[in-house]
Design an enzyme around this catalytic site. Structure first.
Site, PDB file in Angstrom:
ATOM      1  N   LYS A   1       0.976  -1.433   0.193  1.00 25.96           N
ATOM      2  CA  LYS A   1       0.039   0.027  -0.005  1.00 25.96           C
ATOM      3  C   LYS A   1       0.852   1.184   0.093  1.00 25.96           C
ATOM      4  CE  LYS A   1      -2.017  -0.962   3.615  1.00 25.96           C
ATOM      5  NZ  LYS A   1      -1.423  -2.387   3.980  1.00 25.96           N
TER       6      LYS A   1
ATOM      7  N   GLU B   1       1.281   6.086  11.299  1.00 27.66           N
ATOM      8  CA  GLU B   1       2.280   5.657  10.549  1.00 27.66           C
ATOM      9  C   GLU B   1       3.841   5.471  11.233  1.00 27.66           C
ATOM     10  OE1 GLU B   1       1.971   3.523   7.691  1.00 27.66           O
ATOM     11  OE2 GLU B   1       0.078   3.745   8.737  1.00 27.66           O
ATOM     12  N   ARG B   2       4.761   4.606  10.909  1.00 27.48           N
ATOM     13  CA  ARG B   2       5.955   4.484  11.606  1.00 27.48           C
ATOM     14  C   ARG B   2       7.051   5.822  11.356  1.00 27.48           C
ATOM     15  NH1 ARG B   2       4.423   0.370   8.607  1.00 27.48           N
ATOM     16  NH2 ARG B   2       4.172  -1.748  10.007  1.00 27.48           N
TER      17      ARG B   2
END
Length: 455
Positions: free
Chosen positions: A146, A172-173
């Site tokens: 993705k 997110e990271r």
């Protein structure tokens, strides 16, 4: 969650911001979420509550959370509050600020014009075309590509897209944020982009509201500067997940599959604001994590009901190395209509789907009895379907460092011509691998010529 008591003063409104100035980690911002009684409110913390003590003073700001908007935020990385996080210079003190809670444009003001948004990615342009001013999402489980697809779309639009890009990193990271910032600096698009992050190590409140902050910045460029805006959200499921955490902290009874009872209204409040008005379009591309690869999950169905284009990523295709791992049978778009894309494009897309679907139906027979037991017509369809599957793969620019293959961008006309040639039987004698990870059909032809020369 933080409860605040107001003695002898009017309670702040729902969604208003409160500020606690003497917390250990600097000013702490709270957002009012509910009125407990005539003197108390329950708030969501948007930063860590470490060091917060009972009895500290909270100040009502009298307004929702305000984020900086306008030209000075271009090229910057911000958090949910609009604070600069890229170690660059501070934003001007006089910068305009807008509240993150806003109503969508009235229906009479919204524009229904939806042109084709060509990406150069064959499988998307052919089977799930994106709408200019529309909403599209890529659904897939963990590790099916993705984020890579979102980053490739950013690359693909550098040359063709001249508006403003706003990227919302929801839950997110940190590593992905650094990689995206570096990619945008190298590609020269950072000066037309705003990055807004609420990372997975931040409280649920920050992850819950960061998409609203990014959307507010996008709305400013749409409404005040009348510029087209490309809004990228990675990952919308994390927004839903953060809302579920908030719901649990509030003690609400869970709804279907454990999700918050307000799931549909929370998703709608965000998605309905992503709208285009006359003269300025907001085109949204979102990545959506699918828990346990279950596409019937309530979060997936709630988000998909608001979309124009749905791109489904398949784990089985990713396992076979078919990248991008877009499922050609489950992906769809409202633009795939003969009145929008033309009779030829529509007919070819239907033929491609029909051929691949017939191959999928025959896979069990092939696995049990072998391809030799099929009729001559079925064998021909299987061979063409496998060639089509491989032709719809292509190398990406963002993966060049890992694969060693330079990225390819293919015009829609070349994609249609390649599919037409395969379906017509012009390539029946060619090897399947000649079509794997190429751009247009000329590359497959060159591979065939090179293989014939070796023999």
């Amino acid at each position: 969650m933080v409860d605040v008591r107001f003695e002898g003063a009017a309670l702040p409104a729902i969604n208003d911001a409160l500020r606690v100035d003497d917390a250990e980690n600097g000013p702490l911002i709270l957002e009012v979420h509910g009125h407990l009684d005539t003197h108390s409110v329950r708030c969501v913390a948007l930063q860590t509550t470490s060091g917060l003590r009972r009895g500290q003073t909270a100040v009502a700001t009298g307004a929702p959370i305000m984020v900086p908007v306008g030209t000075p935020v271009l090229g910057r990385l911000l958090d949910v509050m609009g604070n600069v996080c890229d170690r660059g210079p501070a934003l001007p003190d006089a910068i305009e600020r807008w509240p993150i809670h806003r109503s969508p444009p009235q229906l009479s003001q919204q524009s229904a014009d939806t042109g084709l948004f060509e990406t150069g990615i064959k499988v998307i342009d052919l089977l799930s075309p994106l709408a200019q001013g529309g909403k599209a999402a890529m659904f897939g489980g963990a590790g099916v590509g993705k984020t890579v697809l979102v980053m490739e779309l950013i690359h693909a639009m550098v040359e063709s897209y001249h508006g403003i890009s706003v990227f919302a990193g929801v839950g997110e990271r940190s590593r992905e944020g650094h990689e995206l910032l570096a990619e945008m600096r190298q590609s020269g698009v950072l000066d037309r982009t705003v990055l807004v992050y609420g990372q997975m190590n931040e409280p649920a409140g920050a992850r819950w509201r960061v998409a609203h902050s990014a959307l507010t910045i996008a709305e400013y460029f749409r409404d005040q500067n009348h510029q087209n805006v490309l809004l990228l959200i990675d990952n919308t499921f994390r927004f839903v997940q953060a809302g579920g955490e908030i719901s649990g902290l509030l003690g609400r009874l869970p709804s279907r599959v454990g999700y918050q009872p307000t799931l549909a209204s929370e998703v709608a409040a965000l998605q309905e604001r992503i709208a285009s008005v006359a003269g300025a379009a907001v085109t949204a591309i979102q990545a959506v994590y699918v828990p346990a690869d279950d596409f019937t999950d309530p979060s997936v169905t709630a988000i998909s009901s608001h979309l124009d284009s749905i791109i489904m990523l398949s784990r089985s295709m990713a396992a076979e190395g078919m990248y991008p791992a877009v499922d050609p049978l489950r992906s769809s778009s409202i633009l795939l209509d003969p009145l929008r894309v033309g009779e030829r494009h529509y007919a070819l897309a239907e033929q491609v789907r029909e051929t691949i679907a017939h191959y999928m139906e025959l896979q069990d027979i092939i696995a049990l009895l072998g391809i030799e037991e099929l009729s001559l017509r079925d064998r021909l369809i299987v061979a063409r379907a496998r060639k089509l599957q491989r032709f719809l793969t292509q190398p990406f620019e963002v993966t060049e460092a890992f694969t060693g293959k330079p990225g390819r961008r293919v015009r829609l006309e070349e994609t249609l011509a390649g599919c037409q040639a395969i379906l017509n039987g012009d390539c029946d004698g060619w090897s399947e691998m000649s079509f794997y990870m190429i751009g247009n059909l000329d590359e497959a032809r060159a591979r065939e010529a090179a293989a014939a020369a070796k023999q």
